[in-house]
Design an enzyme around this catalytic site. Sequence first.
Site, short mmCIF file in Angstrom:
data_model
loop_
_atom_site.label_atom_id
_atom_site.label_comp_id
_atom_site.label_asym_id
_atom_site.label_seq_id
_atom_site.Cartn_x
_atom_site.Cartn_y
_atom_site.Cartn_z
N CYS A 84 -1.41 3.81 1.25
CA CYS A 84 -1.00 4.34 2.55
C CYS A 84 0.37 5.02 2.42
O CYS A 84 1.05 4.85 1.41
CB CYS A 84 -0.94 3.21 3.58
SG CYS A 84 0.36 2.01 3.23
N CYS A 128 0.82 -1.23 0.00
CA CYS A 128 0.00 0.00 0.00
C CYS A 128 0.85 1.27 0.00
O CYS A 128 0.37 2.33 -0.35
CB CYS A 128 -0.96 -0.01 1.19
SG CYS A 128 -0.19 0.12 2.81
#
Length: 248
Positions: free
Chosen positions: A163, A82
């Site tokens: 992320c 991510c």
Amino acid sequence: IYKWYRSGLNRWHGPGSTPDFQDIIEDRCYNYTQRIRPDSRSRNCQEIKQAFMSAFISKDPCKATKEDYRRLIDLADPTVPCNKRVLWSKTKELAREYAKLRGLVTLEDTLLGFLADRLHWCGEPGSPDLNTWSCPDWEKDCRTNYRSVFWEVLSERFAESACGTVQVLLNGSLENAFDEMSIFGRVEAPNLKPMVTLQVWLVHDPGKPPRDSCSGSSIKKLKSILSERNVRFICRDNLSRDLFLRSS
Ligand code: N1C
């Protein structure tokens, strides 16, 4: 004759389905799951191909919904890290190259992005075949065509599950490097999670002056979309393509 033409397989304004679509999907699936990213998760390529086909075969090519792709997405959920994601708009080849050099990933590094890369597909109500003559164009025919909705669903998931620092490569040779109507503009930027940092790189064609910058109005618009979502924003401009790949 005109009426026949408009109601026939030729009536859309976009390219028709890629010849041998099914075979290409199957080949790419085996290639990806066995060679490119031999995955800990076992994937069933036959099942994935079937799910892809049944998403759009026999259906009105202008009535695609996210639901249509649900089963396919469930079968082939991305497993890329991510915190290593690269987004792009009007800079696809550069983004691919950059990601490769830095060990980062674009959507084409996920199974579904890899399967559909550069392909076209659409069906025809009441027919088991793909329409290889023409498929709906986003602007001229309908926005809810199967190809556009596919990239939107995938892009939304790719962005919302990102992320850390997310990078985006925008084309500084355009007057508006940030295009609100692009998939990056309407789907990805508005779906980044709070606390993500978006690193914007404005890259322009070598030998030409840049046309847009971090302080230009299009990037300001992007900045405001992000600040509403508490996404942090960093921007670098005036990067020539060659310099960017060598140094960044
Ligand atoms: O509309 P865009 O770019 O802003 O979409 C790019 C954006 C990227 O960050 C990707 O994550 O959205 C994702 N994406 C793809 O990965 C992709 N591969 C191929 C979106 N679209 C993708 N395509 C096709 O190219 C699709 O048909 C879409 O409309 C174009 C992207 O055009 P763009 O304006 O350069």
